[in-house]
Enzyme design. Structure first.
Site, mmCIF file in Angstrom:
data_model
loop_
_atom_site.group_PDB
_atom_site.id
_atom_site.type_symbol
_atom_site.label_atom_id
_atom_site.label_comp_id
_atom_site.label_asym_id
_atom_site.label_seq_id
_atom_site.Cartn_x
_atom_site.Cartn_y
_atom_site.Cartn_z
ATOM 1 N N ASP A 256 0.854 -1.178 0.000
ATOM 2 C CA ASP A 256 0.000 0.000 0.000
ATOM 3 C C ASP A 256 0.898 1.239 0.000
ATOM 4 O O ASP A 256 2.132 1.123 0.007
ATOM 5 C CB ASP A 256 -0.914 -0.030 1.227
ATOM 6 N N HIS B 130 -2.846 -0.126 -3.624
ATOM 7 C CA HIS B 130 -3.267 1.232 -3.273
ATOM 8 C C HIS B 130 -4.154 1.845 -4.343
ATOM 9 O O HIS B 130 -3.818 1.837 -5.538
ATOM 10 C CB HIS B 130 -2.055 2.135 -3.082
ATOM 11 N N HIS C 217 -7.798 4.931 7.473
ATOM 12 C CA HIS C 217 -9.044 4.580 6.801
ATOM 13 C C HIS C 217 -9.061 3.067 6.603
ATOM 14 O O HIS C 217 -8.062 2.391 6.834
ATOM 15 C CB HIS C 217 -9.172 5.295 5.449
ATOM 16 N N GLU D 26 -7.334 -2.998 7.330
ATOM 17 C CA GLU D 26 -7.111 -3.720 6.079
ATOM 18 C C GLU D 26 -6.192 -4.908 6.317
ATOM 19 O O GLU D 26 -6.394 -5.998 5.747
ATOM 20 C CB GLU D 26 -6.508 -2.771 5.047
#
Length: 281
Positions: A8, A60, A115, A133
């Site tokens: 990411d 990402h 997030h 995540e």
């Protein structure tokens, strides 16, 4: 020894602001280079530790961020979106260990650019608990029999990983000082630490344990506007918890990632619709 790397951008050393992580931002090209360099550090460390094959998943945003011409040629790369399993695309039972590079804190937690899967999600919970995540992808990996051996990113996600993933190696490359502020290692020093961590994760792969997979999976996601919740309410199995929150019970990790992907796309549609309404008013 086969190694899977999901990389990411928000958790990369030297990255801290929105203009770096969004395509078209003034800082985005520099962030691409930094992301590619940290992916290379993980690849190099994996091969030094004894890996024979490495697969990298660009995880990402648009999932087309890595500079392929600069990527270590020994690794293959998955890129582009959407895909069925998003940040876990390509992860199969053939792999021996998974690395999560450049990861970040989840929605609902104080952390750098925090997030969960989408900036359009204001809350994200699995079985009533805030989920990252890394945690969601770790559950998916466990259903394939693949442990998570390495997590890199800010201090918040690394601390979470140490609590959640048995035997994991972590490399905190920066300390969150706010949503868009960080105290970061130099990129060169961060890459050296990631390379060392990746090598240790492969050499000590027997220490990594599978993340426990819950028998029950209930996903709850909150949104910025009610239109997203209204649209998702039409999906079979989805219930409206409140004006801004939906929930759905799923049976498998595959369904879980599928629901996240569907919700991501529907939230984007809702955001675009609301923007058009406001611009026309």
């Amino acid at each position: 020894m086969k190694v899977y790397i999901s990389v990411d951008m928000e958790g990369i050393a030297g990255v801290a602001t929105y203009d770096q992580i969004i395509r078209g931002g003034t800082g985005y090209p520099r962030a691409q280079a930094l992301m590619t360099a940290e992916a290379n550090a993980a690849i190099e460390g994996a091969f030094e530790g004894g890996a024979t094959d490495v697969l990298v998943n660009d995880s990402h945003g648009t999932m087309n961020n890595l500079l392929h011409e600069d990527l270590d040629p020994r690794a293959r790369v998955i890129f582009g979106s959407p895909t069925a399993f998003c940040m876990a695309e390509g992860l199969t039972a053939d792999f021996d260990v998974a690395f999560y590079v450049g990861y970040h804190a989840p929605a609902g937690v104080e952390g750098l650019l925090a997030h969960s899967f989408s900036a359009l999600f204001t809350s994200f919970k699995l079985n009533g608990e805030i989920a990252s995540e890394a945690g969601i992808n770790g559950i998916f990996a466990a259903t394939r029999g693949v442990p998570v051996g390495l997590v890199t990113g800010d201090d918040v996600i690394c601390a979470m990983a140490e609590r959640e993933f048995p035997g994991v190696q972590t490399v905190p490359v920066k300390i969150a000082h706010g949503f868009q502020a960080a105290n970061s290692l130099s990129p060169a020093f961060a890459r050296a630490a990631i390379r060392q961590g990746a090598r240790a994760a492969v050499q000590g792969v027997e220490k990594a344990r599978l993340l426990p997979v819950p028998e029950h999976l209930r996903l709850e996601i909150g949104f910025q506007n009610p239109l997203a919740a209204e649209l998702l309410e039409a999906v079979p199995g989805v219930s409206r918890v409140s004006n801004l929150v939906i929930a759905r019970d799923v049976d498998t990790a595959e369904e879980l990632l599928g629901m996240i992907g569907t919700t991501y796309e529907m939230a984007a549609v809702a955001a675009k619709t609301m923007f058009l309404r406001e611009s026309l008013s």
